[in-house]
Design a protein around this motif. Structure first.
Motif, PDB file in Angstrom:
ATOM      1  N   ALA A  45      -4.115   4.301  -5.124  1.00 55.37           N
ATOM      2  CA  ALA A  45      -4.066   2.847  -4.952  1.00 55.37           C
ATOM      3  C   ALA A  45      -2.746   2.341  -5.511  1.00 55.37           C
ATOM      4  O   ALA A  45      -2.326   2.738  -6.589  1.00 55.37           O
ATOM      5  CB  ALA A  45      -5.235   2.197  -5.668  1.00 55.37           C
ATOM      6  N   ALA A  46      -2.102   1.487  -4.744  1.00 58.72           N
ATOM      7  CA  ALA A  46      -0.812   0.938  -5.165  1.00 58.72           C
ATOM      8  C   ALA A  46      -0.815  -0.574  -5.003  1.00 58.72           C
ATOM      9  O   ALA A  46      -1.408  -1.102  -4.064  1.00 58.72           O
ATOM     10  CB  ALA A  46       0.312   1.537  -4.324  1.00 58.72           C
ATOM     11  N   HIS A  47      -0.170  -1.258  -5.935  1.00 57.14           N
ATOM     12  CA  HIS A  47      -0.035  -2.709  -5.826  1.00 57.14           C
ATOM     13  C   HIS A  47       0.867  -3.080  -4.651  1.00 57.14           C
ATOM     14  O   HIS A  47       0.666  -4.102  -4.006  1.00 57.14           O
ATOM     15  CB  HIS A  47       0.525  -3.313  -7.114  1.00 57.14           C
ATOM     16  CG  HIS A  47      -0.423  -3.219  -8.258  1.00 57.14           C
ATOM     17  ND1 HIS A  47      -1.577  -3.948  -8.311  1.00 57.14           N
ATOM     18  CD2 HIS A  47      -0.391  -2.467  -9.373  1.00 57.14           C
ATOM     19  CE1 HIS A  47      -2.218  -3.663  -9.428  1.00 57.14           C
ATOM     20  NE2 HIS A  47      -1.521  -2.771 -10.081  1.00 57.14           N
ATOM     21  N   ALA A  48       1.850  -2.233  -4.355  1.00 59.85           N
ATOM     22  CA  ALA A  48       2.753  -2.465  -3.231  1.00 59.85           C
ATOM     23  C   ALA A  48       3.262  -1.126  -2.715  1.00 59.85           C
ATOM     24  O   ALA A  48       3.403  -0.170  -3.477  1.00 59.85           O
ATOM     25  CB  ALA A  48       3.933  -3.340  -3.651  1.00 59.85           C
ATOM     26  N   ALA A  49       3.487  -1.066  -1.409  1.00 60.25           N
ATOM     27  CA  ALA A  49       4.029   0.154  -0.809  1.00 60.25           C
ATOM     28  C   ALA A  49       4.890  -0.232   0.388  1.00 60.25           C
ATOM     29  O   ALA A  49       4.599  -1.200   1.091  1.00 60.25           O
ATOM     30  CB  ALA A  49       2.901   1.078  -0.368  1.00 60.25           C
ATOM     31  N   LEU A  50       5.940   0.550   0.604  1.00 61.37           N
ATOM     32  CA  LEU A  50       6.808   0.318   1.749  1.00 61.37           C
ATOM     33  C   LEU A  50       6.262   1.119   2.928  1.00 61.37           C
ATOM     34  O   LEU A  50       6.308   2.350   2.948  1.00 61.37           O
ATOM     35  CB  LEU A  50       8.243   0.736   1.438  1.00 61.37           C
ATOM     36  CG  LEU A  50       9.268   0.500   2.538  1.00 61.37           C
ATOM     37  CD1 LEU A  50       9.300  -0.967   2.963  1.00 61.37           C
ATOM     38  CD2 LEU A  50      10.643   0.952   2.082  1.00 61.37           C
ATOM     39  N   LEU A  51       5.710   0.419   3.909  1.00 67.74           N
ATOM     40  CA  LEU A  51       5.141   1.028   5.101  1.00 67.74           C
ATOM     41  C   LEU A  51       6.104   0.826   6.267  1.00 67.74           C
ATOM     42  O   LEU A  51       7.070   0.064   6.147  1.00 67.74           O
ATOM     43  CB  LEU A  51       3.780   0.378   5.402  1.00 67.74           C
ATOM     44  CG  LEU A  51       2.742   0.458   4.281  1.00 67.74           C
ATOM     45  CD1 LEU A  51       1.461  -0.262   4.681  1.00 67.74           C
ATOM     46  CD2 LEU A  51       2.444   1.906   3.922  1.00 67.74           C
ATOM     47  N   PRO A  52       5.864   1.488   7.394  1.00 66.63           N
ATOM     48  CA  PRO A  52       6.780   1.326   8.537  1.00 66.63           C
ATOM     49  C   PRO A  52       6.991  -0.129   8.957  1.00 66.63           C
ATOM     50  O   PRO A  52       8.061  -0.487   9.421  1.00 66.63           O
ATOM     51  CB  PRO A  52       6.095   2.132   9.646  1.00 66.63           C
ATOM     52  CG  PRO A  52       5.333   3.183   8.913  1.00 66.63           C
ATOM     53  CD  PRO A  52       4.841   2.501   7.658  1.00 66.63           C
ATOM     54  N   GLY A  53       5.988  -0.979   8.749  1.00 65.49           N
ATOM     55  CA  GLY A  53       6.113  -2.382   9.128  1.00 65.49           C
ATOM     56  C   GLY A  53       6.685  -3.271   8.045  1.00 65.49           C
ATOM     57  O   GLY A  53       6.760  -4.481   8.201  1.00 65.49           O
ATOM     58  N   GLY A  54       7.077  -2.672   6.933  1.00 65.96           N
ATOM     59  CA  GLY A  54       7.622  -3.432   5.806  1.00 65.96           C
ATOM     60  C   GLY A  54       6.754  -3.291   4.573  1.00 65.96           C
ATOM     61  O   GLY A  54       5.851  -2.461   4.519  1.00 65.96           O
ATOM     62  N   TRP A  55       7.021  -4.102   3.568  1.00 66.81           N
ATOM     63  CA  TRP A  55       6.283  -4.038   2.316  1.00 66.81           C
ATOM     64  C   TRP A  55       4.875  -4.584   2.503  1.00 66.81           C
ATOM     65  O   TRP A  55       4.673  -5.598   3.158  1.00 66.81           O
ATOM     66  CB  TRP A  55       6.999  -4.819   1.222  1.00 66.81           C
ATOM     67  CG  TRP A  55       8.184  -4.081   0.686  1.00 66.81           C
ATOM     68  CD1 TRP A  55       9.476  -4.262   1.057  1.00 66.81           C
ATOM     69  CD2 TRP A  55       8.175  -3.028  -0.263  1.00 66.81           C
ATOM     70  NE1 TRP A  55      10.290  -3.376   0.391  1.00 66.81           N
ATOM     71  CE2 TRP A  55       9.502  -2.609  -0.448  1.00 66.81           C
ATOM     72  CE3 TRP A  55       7.169  -2.387  -0.989  1.00 66.81           C
ATOM     73  CZ2 TRP A  55       9.858  -1.579  -1.310  1.00 66.81           C
ATOM     74  CZ3 TRP A  55       7.519  -1.369  -1.861  1.00 66.81           C
ATOM     75  CH2 TRP A  55       8.854  -0.976  -2.011  1.00 66.81           C
ATOM     76  N   ALA A  56       3.903  -3.909   1.902  1.00 67.57           N
ATOM     77  CA  ALA A  56       2.508  -4.349   1.959  1.00 67.57           C
ATOM     78  C   ALA A  56       1.948  -4.337   0.541  1.00 67.57           C
ATOM     79  O   ALA A  56       2.351  -3.530  -0.294  1.00 67.57           O
ATOM     80  CB  ALA A  56       1.691  -3.423   2.852  1.00 67.57           C
ATOM     81  N   ARG A  57       1.037  -5.255   0.268  1.00 71.35           N
ATOM     82  CA  ARG A  57       0.389  -5.330  -1.045  1.00 71.35           C
ATOM     83  C   ARG A  57      -1.001  -4.723  -0.979  1.00 71.35           C
ATOM     84  O   ARG A  57      -1.621  -4.673   0.078  1.00 71.35           O
ATOM     85  CB  ARG A  57       0.271  -6.782  -1.489  1.00 71.35           C
ATOM     86  CG  ARG A  57       1.598  -7.428  -1.786  1.00 71.35           C
ATOM     87  CD  ARG A  57       1.372  -8.827  -2.342  1.00 71.35           C
ATOM     88  NE  ARG A  57       2.619  -9.445  -2.672  1.00 71.35           N
ATOM     89  CZ  ARG A  57       3.186  -9.380  -3.872  1.00 71.35           C
ATOM     90  NH1 ARG A  57       2.608  -8.724  -4.830  1.00 71.35           N
ATOM     91  NH2 ARG A  57       4.337  -9.976  -4.102  1.00 71.35           N
ATOM     92  N   ASP A  58      -1.485  -4.285  -2.145  1.00 70.97           N
ATOM     93  CA  ASP A  58      -2.832  -3.724  -2.276  1.00 70.97           C
ATOM     94  C   ASP A  58      -3.092  -2.640  -1.234  1.00 70.97           C
ATOM     95  O   ASP A  58      -3.876  -2.799  -0.307  1.00 70.97           O
ATOM     96  CB  ASP A  58      -3.888  -4.831  -2.168  1.00 70.97           C
ATOM     97  CG  ASP A  58      -3.793  -5.822  -3.304  1.00 70.97           C
ATOM     98  OD1 ASP A  58      -3.381  -5.418  -4.405  1.00 70.97           O
ATOM     99  OD2 ASP A  58      -4.125  -6.985  -3.100  1.00 70.97           O
TER     100      ASP A  58
END
Length: 64
Positions: A13-26
């Motif tokens: 579980a991460a508070h934020a992660a860089l995904l292909p679509g950009g930064w995402a929370r939770d």
């Protein structure tokens, strides 16, 4: 039965992660067999709260 193996995955579980679509929370990332098996957004905060509650209960019981 056969040769099938049941694999127990790991959830990160991460508070934020860089995904292909950009930064995402939770973000919850499920790992299985050393690979990313799934990514969910919006659920990490609850996962953290549950983990903290479980750990807190274990410490009070003397299991942690």
């Amino acid at each position: 039965m056969g040769d099938a193996q049941e694999t127990i995955g790991t959830v990160v579980a991460a508070h934020a992660a860089l995904l292909p679509g950009g930064w995402a929370r939770d973000v919850r990332i499920t790992l299985a067999n050393g690979r990313i098996a799934g990514i969910e957004t919006g659920g990490a905060s609850e996962h953290f709260r549950q983990a903290i509650r479980l750990r807190s209960c274990a410490i009070r019981r003397g299991d942690g």
